[in-house]
Motif scaffolding. Structure first.
Motif, mmCIF file in Angstrom:
data_model
loop_
_atom_site.group_PDB
_atom_site.id
_atom_site.type_symbol
_atom_site.label_atom_id
_atom_site.label_comp_id
_atom_site.label_asym_id
_atom_site.label_seq_id
_atom_site.Cartn_x
_atom_site.Cartn_y
_atom_site.Cartn_z
ATOM 1 N N PRO A 185 0.436 -1.230 -0.144
ATOM 2 C CA PRO A 185 -0.209 0.262 -0.415
ATOM 3 C C PRO A 185 0.881 1.322 -0.416
ATOM 4 C CG PRO A 185 -0.423 -1.111 2.122
ATOM 5 C CD PRO A 185 0.522 -1.797 1.229
ATOM 6 N N GLY A 186 0.027 2.007 -0.846
ATOM 7 C CA GLY A 186 1.411 3.336 -0.606
ATOM 8 C C GLY A 186 0.727 4.727 0.827
ATOM 9 N N GLU A 187 1.791 5.318 1.372
ATOM 10 C CA GLU A 187 2.077 6.314 2.312
ATOM 11 C C GLU A 187 1.390 7.788 1.987
ATOM 12 O OE1 GLU A 187 2.864 5.181 5.171
ATOM 13 O OE2 GLU A 187 3.940 3.254 4.108
ATOM 14 N N PRO A 188 0.422 7.934 2.925
ATOM 15 C CA PRO A 188 0.096 9.403 2.902
ATOM 16 C C PRO A 188 1.064 10.616 1.886
ATOM 17 C CG PRO A 188 -0.989 8.653 4.649
ATOM 18 C CD PRO A 188 0.259 7.344 4.310
ATOM 19 N N ASN A 189 1.714 10.553 2.618
ATOM 20 C CA ASN A 189 2.725 11.327 1.891
ATOM 21 C C ASN A 189 3.602 10.930 0.400
ATOM 22 O OD1 ASN A 189 5.328 9.287 2.497
ATOM 23 N ND2 ASN A 189 5.911 10.510 3.887
ATOM 24 N N GLU A 190 3.192 9.932 -0.046
ATOM 25 C CA GLU A 190 3.935 9.612 -1.461
ATOM 26 C C GLU A 190 2.642 10.169 -2.232
ATOM 27 O OE1 GLU A 190 5.823 5.772 -1.436
ATOM 28 O OE2 GLU A 190 4.060 5.478 -0.786
ATOM 29 N N VAL A 191 1.512 10.307 -1.583
ATOM 30 C CA VAL A 191 0.520 11.730 -2.372
ATOM 31 C C VAL A 191 0.563 13.130 -2.407
ATOM 32 C CG1 VAL A 191 -2.229 11.660 -2.890
ATOM 33 C CG2 VAL A 191 -1.166 9.567 -2.130
ATOM 34 N N SER A 192 0.733 13.442 -0.935
ATOM 35 C CA SER A 192 0.833 14.305 -0.405
ATOM 36 C C SER A 192 2.054 15.333 -1.870
ATOM 37 C CB SER A 192 1.766 15.547 0.723
ATOM 38 O OG SER A 192 2.208 14.349 1.297
ATOM 39 N N SER A 193 3.354 14.641 -1.883
ATOM 40 C CA SER A 193 4.271 15.073 -2.413
ATOM 41 C C SER A 193 3.882 15.265 -4.034
ATOM 42 C CB SER A 193 4.869 13.658 -2.922
ATOM 43 O OG SER A 193 5.049 12.579 -2.872
ATOM 44 N N VAL A 194 2.529 14.369 -4.286
ATOM 45 C CA VAL A 194 3.116 15.093 -5.737
ATOM 46 C C VAL A 194 1.447 16.284 -5.862
ATOM 47 C CG1 VAL A 194 0.847 14.020 -8.143
ATOM 48 C CG2 VAL A 194 2.275 12.667 -6.927
ATOM 49 N N VAL A 195 1.159 16.564 -4.956
ATOM 50 C CA VAL A 195 -0.039 17.614 -4.447
ATOM 51 C C VAL A 195 1.262 18.994 -4.675
ATOM 52 C CG1 VAL A 195 -1.556 18.677 -3.063
ATOM 53 C CG2 VAL A 195 -1.416 16.240 -3.610
ATOM 54 N N ALA A 196 1.851 18.152 -3.403
ATOM 55 C CA ALA A 196 2.854 19.559 -3.918
ATOM 56 C C ALA A 196 4.147 20.537 -4.757
ATOM 57 C CB ALA A 196 4.015 19.710 -2.642
ATOM 58 N N PHE A 197 4.055 19.066 -5.721
ATOM 59 C CA PHE A 197 4.935 19.326 -6.927
ATOM 60 C C PHE A 197 3.978 19.786 -7.827
ATOM 61 C CE2 PHE A 197 6.001 18.351 -11.567
ATOM 62 C CZ PHE A 197 6.702 17.827 -11.192
ATOM 63 N N LEU A 198 2.793 19.456 -8.028
ATOM 64 C CA LEU A 198 2.277 20.298 -8.908
ATOM 65 C C LEU A 198 1.303 21.713 -8.167
ATOM 66 C CD1 LEU A 198 -0.937 17.755 -9.223
ATOM 67 C CD2 LEU A 198 1.204 18.755 -11.416
ATOM 68 N N CYS A 199 1.664 21.871 -7.393
ATOM 69 C CA CYS A 199 1.402 23.538 -6.578
ATOM 70 C C CYS A 199 3.045 24.789 -7.107
ATOM 71 C CB CYS A 199 0.842 23.299 -5.070
ATOM 72 S SG CYS A 199 -0.463 22.625 -4.622
ATOM 73 N N LEU A 200 4.238 23.694 -7.342
ATOM 74 C CA LEU A 200 4.981 24.671 -7.724
ATOM 75 C C LEU A 200 4.885 25.305 -8.702
ATOM 76 C CD1 LEU A 200 7.684 21.922 -5.489
ATOM 77 C CD2 LEU A 200 7.529 23.970 -4.640
ATOM 78 N N PRO A 201 5.556 26.056 -8.496
ATOM 79 C CA PRO A 201 6.016 27.104 -9.834
ATOM 80 C C PRO A 201 6.524 26.199 -11.036
ATOM 81 C CG PRO A 201 6.871 28.456 -7.983
ATOM 82 C CD PRO A 201 6.357 27.183 -7.345
ATOM 83 N N ALA A 202 6.937 25.198 -10.427
ATOM 84 C CA ALA A 202 8.279 24.679 -11.409
ATOM 85 C C ALA A 202 7.417 23.756 -12.469
ATOM 86 C CB ALA A 202 9.109 23.099 -10.598
ATOM 87 N N ALA A 203 5.976 23.314 -12.263
ATOM 88 C CA ALA A 203 5.129 22.861 -12.834
ATOM 89 C C ALA A 203 3.751 23.580 -13.022
ATOM 90 C CB ALA A 203 4.470 21.502 -11.707
ATOM 91 N N SER A 204 4.721 24.530 -13.289
ATOM 92 C CA SER A 204 3.785 25.456 -14.030
ATOM 93 C C SER A 204 2.676 25.425 -15.364
ATOM 94 C CB SER A 204 3.799 27.277 -14.352
ATOM 95 O OG SER A 204 4.770 27.129 -14.764
ATOM 96 N N TYR A 205 2.885 24.157 -16.153
ATOM 97 C CA TYR A 205 3.303 24.232 -16.804
ATOM 98 C C TYR A 205 2.115 22.343 -17.277
ATOM 99 C CZ TYR A 205 3.332 25.214 -22.723
ATOM 100 O OH TYR A 205 2.613 24.816 -24.044
#
Length: 454
Positions: A185-205
């Motif tokens: 099973p996955g861990e909660p922080n393996e989901v939260s990391s994707v959420v955080a990445f998509l909020c970063l300016p680095a993921a703006s495209y």
């Protein structure tokens, strides 16, 4: 993530392009930071929501969350205060408006489980459940869009990320896990990391994409020869942000790394701590890049190689094995370019480049047992010197303009908007993502390829 949950993530960029996309020439620290941003995370006191609150705060965001349980909320607030984290609680519209001075950058809506057991679910229950959740999501969006999700005078990103949990699989987790390429099973922080990445300016495209954070389960049925795996137990969990979001000590091979997207990937990985080896067909260009990278303090080596020739590929493997003493953590197969042909004119070689997506899924299934993740990053129209040179042809320029007009973000991407996603998939923070094809195309594929020309 609890063993009874399988989660997916949808990221939606709501604001006009002029107000959302950060200046991609800014420093790596700025592109990978949420400092100064504000976020509302619903249901943030437990499970995945709790992990998202902590992940966003670790990146510098000021977070407000809500809960139906006041006692639990107060306990969480005290816990967060003791850690010195900037979090707020007890959500209502005027509270968020006043606390954030009318400015909201990030909205994360966490879906909730249905109270029924999965085996008791009817189609009507499922439809009503989804309808209710959508209404809640839509109400929050419309109530917060003005003035909170309205572009400010300063450039900000407005992102909505929805985390959903499929109630139908809750009863079947024990059977699903062994059939998942990454058999745990996955861990909660393996989901939260994707959420955080998509909020970063680095993921703006990156917009309009569906991230399946499921250890490869969602594509398993399309893989030839994929078999059940034994449940992984007693795996060492890494919770430190510094380790989960770092490439220090890792080694990487990036093919075609002296220009365009490949060069951006080399610099992104090296800037995040990796030791990188790259190759190029052009010795002069390679030497020039190596000199620049050395002046930047990057640990990068290189060799001349034309990947079309088998003998040179074998020599490259021997070189990399020698340079890294037999240890390779990351392989980025970057060589290639778009094929501008009609379907009836495609050759066997052309088609072989297209089947990479399916081969990726097969590899993800087969190699997961060896703890190897395999993903595809599919760029859209990205600004490179090669693209700029093609713009001299009026026919290509017209086609290019037509494609941009059909792209929701209405701009071409930058090379470091691709390299940032590649880097993210190399982090331990992305360790439950495999077999995915992720488009960095400003929403072009999500738009259905048929938007009216603007």
């Amino acid at each position: 993530m609890e063993s009874s949950e399988i989660s997916t993530l949808n990221g939606h960029l709501l604001s006009p392009v002029s107000a959302t996309r950060k200046n991609m020439s800014e420093s790596r620290e700025q592109r990978w930071s949420l400092k100064g941003m504000t976020a509302l995370v619903t249901g943030g006191t437990r499970g995945i929501g709790h992990a998202i609150v902590e992940e966003l705060t670790a990146f510098g965001a000021i977070v407000h969350t809500c809960s139906r349980n006041e006692t639990e909320l107060n306990e969480r607030i005290q816990e967060w205060k003791s850690k010195g984290l900037k979090r707020l609680g007890i959500w209502m519209r005027r509270t968020v408006c006043s606390e954030f001075d009318g400015k909201l950058n990030i909205l994360v809506k966490c879906w909730n489980h249905h109270p029924k057991e999965a085996t008791e679910f009817t189609m009507e229950d499922f439809c009503n459940y989804n309808d209710h959740q959508f209404r809640v999501w839509l109400t929050i969006c419309t109530n917060l869009q003005y003035p909170l999700l309205k572009p400010q005078e300063m450039e900000t990103s407005f992102i909505i990320s929805s985390v959903t949990k499929d109630p139908r699989v809750m009863e079947h987790a024990s059977r699903l896990i062994p059939r998942t390429p990454i058999p745990r099973p996955g861990e909660p922080n393996e989901v939260s990391s994707v959420v955080a990445f998509l909020c970063l300016p680095a993921a703006s495209y990156v917009t309009g994409q569906v991230f399946c954070i499921d250890g490869g389960y969602s594509f398993r049925s399309s893989c030839y020869g994929c078999h059940s795996n034994k449940l992984s137990v007693n795996e060492k969990k890494i919770n430190s942000k510094g380790k989960r979001w770092s490439l220090n000590g890792m080694t990487a091979l990036v093919t075609g790394g002296t220009r365009g997207i490949g060069q951006a990937i080399v610099e992104e990985l090296a800037g995040l701590g990796a030791v990188v080896h790259t190759c190029s067909r052009d010795q002069i260009n390679l030497d020039s890049c190596l000199k620049v990278w050395k002046s930047m303090g990057f640990k990068v080596t290189g060799s001349v190689c034309d990947l079309l020739h088998r003998e040179q590929r074998e020599n490259l493997i021997e070189t990399v094995s020698s340079v890294f003493h037999g240890k390779l953590n990351i392989l980025v197969n970057n060589a290639g370019m778009a094929i501008h042909k009609e379907a009836i004119d495609f050759t066997a070689d052309d088609i072989s480049t297209i089947v990479i997506n399916q081969v990726t899924r097969n590899m993800a299934c087969e190699w997961a047992k060896d703890k190897i993740q395999v993903n595809v990053v599919a760029p859209g129209l990205i600004t490179t010197n090669h693209i700029n040179s093609l713009m001299q042809d009026p026919k290509i320029k017209k086609r290019y303009d037509d494609l941009i007009s059909q792209t929701p973000i209405l701009q071409p991407g930058e090379t470091n908007e691709v390299s940032s996603l590649v880097a993210f998939l190399c982090f331990l923070a992305a360790s439950y993502i495999t077999g995915q094809v992720i488009f960095v195309d400003g929403g072009y594929t999500a738009s259905g390829f048929s938007r009216t020309t603007n």
